[in-house]
Enzyme design. Structure first.
Site, short mmCIF file in Angstrom:
data_model
loop_
_atom_site.label_atom_id
_atom_site.label_comp_id
_atom_site.label_asym_id
_atom_site.label_seq_id
_atom_site.Cartn_x
_atom_site.Cartn_y
_atom_site.Cartn_z
N VAL A 1 32.83 44.10 40.18
CA VAL A 1 33.90 45.05 40.46
C VAL A 1 33.47 46.41 39.92
CG1 VAL A 1 36.32 45.64 40.15
CG2 VAL A 1 35.64 43.24 40.31
N LEU B 1 33.06 47.83 36.32
CA LEU B 1 34.29 47.44 35.64
C LEU B 1 34.23 46.01 35.14
CD1 LEU B 1 36.90 49.02 38.07
CD2 LEU B 1 36.04 49.93 35.93
N GLY B 2 33.42 45.19 35.79
CA GLY B 2 33.30 43.81 35.36
C GLY B 2 32.58 42.99 36.40
N ALA B 3 32.14 41.82 35.99
CA ALA B 3 31.47 40.90 36.90
C ALA B 3 32.19 39.57 36.88
CB ALA B 3 30.01 40.71 36.50
N GLY B 4 32.48 39.02 38.07
CA GLY B 4 33.17 37.74 38.17
C GLY B 4 32.29 36.69 38.81
N GLY B 5 32.93 35.59 39.20
CA GLY B 5 32.18 34.48 39.76
C GLY B 5 31.52 34.82 41.09
N ASP C 1 47.89 31.77 42.15
CA ASP C 1 47.32 32.05 40.82
C ASP C 1 48.09 33.16 40.14
OD1 ASP C 1 45.63 31.54 38.70
OD2 ASP C 1 44.00 32.79 39.44
N GLY D 1 30.98 38.18 42.27
CA GLY D 1 30.21 39.41 42.32
C GLY D 1 30.61 40.38 41.25
#
Length: 741
Positions: free
Chosen positions: A30, A22-26, A138, A28
């Site tokens: 998802v 679904l996506g990659a963040g800072g 946030d 790891g």
């Protein structure tokens, strides 16, 4: 955008079958995954290289703990977590809907009822969070997901208790600039629940106006404005202004609590009661995803967003049975899973990580706008809006955006439509330098087939070459400078008469209705080319007709108009025409009132601005403005205008502002040309040619363009009279173009 699993991705994590990225963040990745019990979840995993970092692992542990301690239907609930695993992970309920940020970008501000539900439900989520001793820190549009039964607050990665200072350093800002409370702008300050309320106020202001309340730009500038400047709440519905204003108080003690805010916003007064939103999704016997409880839509969102959520849900949840990931001899993931996700679409990726690429941009295949398809299978055509949405002319930009979105929503509501229309907006802030970059952004998006904009003459001129080089049609609704048509652009169309035409109508009004004999004309050099076009054209008209006129040029450095008014009195002028903008028109208005001047006081489009009324006060009374915009809500408006006005009020909770219905007309004209061209010719150059060569009769005027210059052909329509009556601009109808006998 949803991607297939990589060869390096595992097939399962802690018993969860991974379906795709679904996506990659800072921290790891998802994943969209299916739990051992069949529930679809968003599974967040720390990458192996970061798992040994104590700070990352601690933050992840706190996120899981925060989710566990929060039992609210308006939070994407925790399903399970393994913060102590070799690769820490947590799974939250999968929400098949767009983020609030994406919804606003795609469909504009929310109506009042939606805002009340949004605010009340998020306040309830914060109430539960604060009761658990946590502060989110946030709260922003990207961390709010929309579902048919209400919003969901996500991402507790930085949430913590006020007593937890283990991960706070002096000068470190945690959160998102533009939504951070002022007390946290400098970093190193203990978070308090009132900070979340401030952030929620920012979210509500953004959802109501389409603009962040402290603007956009560099982080340091946002932090400074948040700490020192008043928020931009222009356009906020009156019934919400007081409560949002309290949320945005600089002092935390002056803000309402989350509990108070939930009560202030109240529950919806119409519609069926909301069902319990804690609905998990599971796979049935044939692998199709279904909700364990059927939720009903109580209509809290406007219809375009309901349709968007439905399309996203269908695209994201219509998952067939999943086979084990196959790895070929080259180590690449393949088989049914890979093929399925190539067709899945973007719904899951956009919602599970609280943002992501816009739906239509993700669906576009880069073939000039003719290849993308919506979830319904219809091809997608995108109309861009290049506008000032945050600068001096943001009111005009907002009106243009609303008019465009209403036209697009109306078009898409027709099930017989051959394609789906989409909107992409760019904001140049009224800066010519930024205008070129904004134009380049729209040009680079091959799904955009036409652009409405820009808002001012200067920003339009700055972007003409960029659009022309790409043969992308640019249709100006508000700019009136004659230099635009003279620039030689092959793809430019000016959808209003130029400023040089307005003096003809001013002269007719003065000679006819006002009965003026001699006119005093002020060329205010502060307005540069605009003032010169109005004043010089009117002077020539008067001279050609051998009619008395007293033209005077006033330096931009002067703050009074005394010498010019002395000359008018000496020359016998019994009326005044001001060629300039609203701010200095107010100075002139007060000076005329102080002198007891009783003759006609007139101006052109540059004075049709609410700031003239507030600055001039009572001295504005009686001024007459000739402009290219109509009041679609007025009794004297053209046929079709009232229906547009009613739709605008229903969608935005306010009457249309100038340039809204004009933009609506232009958007409908573009849609009509695209339909007429058909699928095979829906390309930028062909559309530009078609728009110049074909006419269209809208609500505000008849549209026909000069084939060489792209300027509007004058036919007596499209110019209107306004008069200040009782402290407001009152629409007087279509301006006469000849003096009655």
């Amino acid at each position: 955008m949803t991607e297939p699993l990589l060869a390096t991705d595992p097939a399962r994590i802690a018993g969860h079958r991974l379906l795709g990225r679904l996506g990659a963040g800072g921290m790891g990745v998802v994943y969209l995954a299916r739990s051992p019990g069949g529930t679809l979840v968003a599974l967040k995993v720390i990458q192996a290289e970061y798992a040994e970092d104590g700070a990352f692992r601690e933050r992840f542990r706190r996120e899981a703990d925060a989710a566990r301690r929060t039992d609210s239907p308006w939070v994407a609930g925790l399903v399970d977590a393994g913060p102590g695993a070799v690769q820490p992970w947590l799974a939250t309920v999968f929400v098949p809907g767009p983020s609030l940020a994406e919804a606003i970008a795609a469909h504009g501000p929310l109506p009042v009822r939606s805002l009340r539900v949004l605010g009340a439900r998020l306040a309830e989520a914060l109430r539960e969070l604060h009761a658990a001793g946590l502060v989110h820190r946030d709260v922003k549009p990207g961390n709010v997901l929309l579902a048919p039964d209400g919003p969901r607050l996500i991402d507790f990665g930085v949430a913590r208790g006020p007593e937890d200072t283990s991960l706070t350093s002096t000068g470190v800002v945690v959160g998102t600039p533009g939504y951070l409370p002022p007390e946290q702008a400098g970093g190193g300050v203990e978070p308090v629940p009132a900070g979340d309320v401030f952030s929620l106020g920012c979210v509500l202001a953004h959802a109501a106006t389409g603009r962040p309340p402290f603007g956009t730009g560099a982080a340091d500038g946002l932090l400074y404005r948040t700490a020192h400047d008043a928020p931009d709440l222009e356009g906020l519905p009156a019934e919400l202004a007081e409560v949002v204003g309290r949320c945005l108080a600089k002092e935390p003690a002056r803000r309402p609590t989350a509990d108070d805010l939930a009560d202030l916003l109240g529950r919806p007064t119409t519609g069926t009661p909301m069902p319990d939103p804690r609905v998990a999704w599971r796979a049935d016997a044939d692998g199709t995803a279904v909700p364990e409880e059927r939720a009903t839509d109580d209509g809290w969102l406007p219809e375009p967003l309901v349709r968007l959520i439905a399309e996203r849900s269908a695209a994201s949840l219509a998952l067939p049975g999943v086979d084990d990931t196959e790895v070929d001899a080259e180590g690449k993931a393949g088989g049914p899973l890979r093929r399925r996700f190539l067709l899945l679409g973007v719904g899951a990726a956009a919602v599970a990580v609280g943002g992501g690429a816009a739906l239509w941009a993700a669906l576009s295949d880069g073939d000039g706008g003719t290849g993308g398809a919506s979830a319904s299978g219809k091809p997608v055509r995108t109309i861009g809006l290049h506008a000032d949405l945050s600068g001096d002319q943001r009111t005009v930009g907002r009106a243009q955006e609303r008019g465009l979105r209403l036209a697009v929503a109306e078009f898409n509501a027709d099930a017989r439509r051959p394609f789906t229309l989409a909107v992409r907006t760019v904001d140049d802030g009224g800066d010519p330098g930024r205008s070129r970059a904004a134009a380049a952004e729209l040009v680079a998006d091959r799904s955009v087939l036409a652009v409405i904009g820009a808002t001012t003459d200067a920003t339009t001129l700055a972007s003409l070459a960029t659009y022309d080089a790409a043969s992308l049609p640019l249709i100006a609704v508000a700019p009136g400078g004659s230099a635009l048509g003279a620039a030689g652009s092959r793809s430019f169309l000016q959808a209003r008469v130029t400023d040089t035409v307005l003096p003809f109508y001013l002269d007719v009004y003065l000679r006819g209705t006002a009965g003026s004999r001699s006119v005093g004309i002020i060329d205010d050099r502060a307005a540069d080319a605009y003032a010169w076009e109005i004043s010089s054209t009117l002077t020539r008209i008067r001279q050609k007709g051998r009619l008395p006129a007293v033209p005077k040029v006033v330096s931009a450095l002067r703050s009074d108009f005394g010498p010019a008014l002395d000359a008018f009195a000496e020359g016998g002028a019994d009326s005044v025409v001001f060629a300039g903008y609203h701010d200095r028109a107010a100075l002139l208005a007060r000076e005329l009132t102080g002198r007891g001047f009783r003759g006609a006081r007139t101006a052109a489009e540059g004075v049709l601005d609410a700031r003239f009324l507030s600055a001039a006060g009572d001295a504005a009374e009686g001024w007459v403005i000739v402009a290219t915009v109509m009041d679609s809500a007025a009794a004297s408006a053209a046929p079709g205008a009232k229906a547009f006005s009613a739709a605008h009020r229903e969608r935005y909770g306010a009457p249309p502002e100038p340039y809204a219905v004009e933009t609506y007309d232009v958007a409908r004209m573009v849609a009509g040309r695209l339909v007429a061209l058909g699928a095979g010719k829906a390309a930028r150059p062909g559309l530009a040619t078609a728009l110049r060569s074909a006419g269209y009769e809208g609500i505000t005027k008849k549209f026909a363009f000069d084939a060489k210059t792209g300027t509007l052909v004058i036919d007596g329509t499209g110019v209107h009279l306004w008069k200040v009556v009782g402290g407001r601009f009152a629409y007087q109808g279509v301006a006469p173009f000849q003096v009655s006998a």
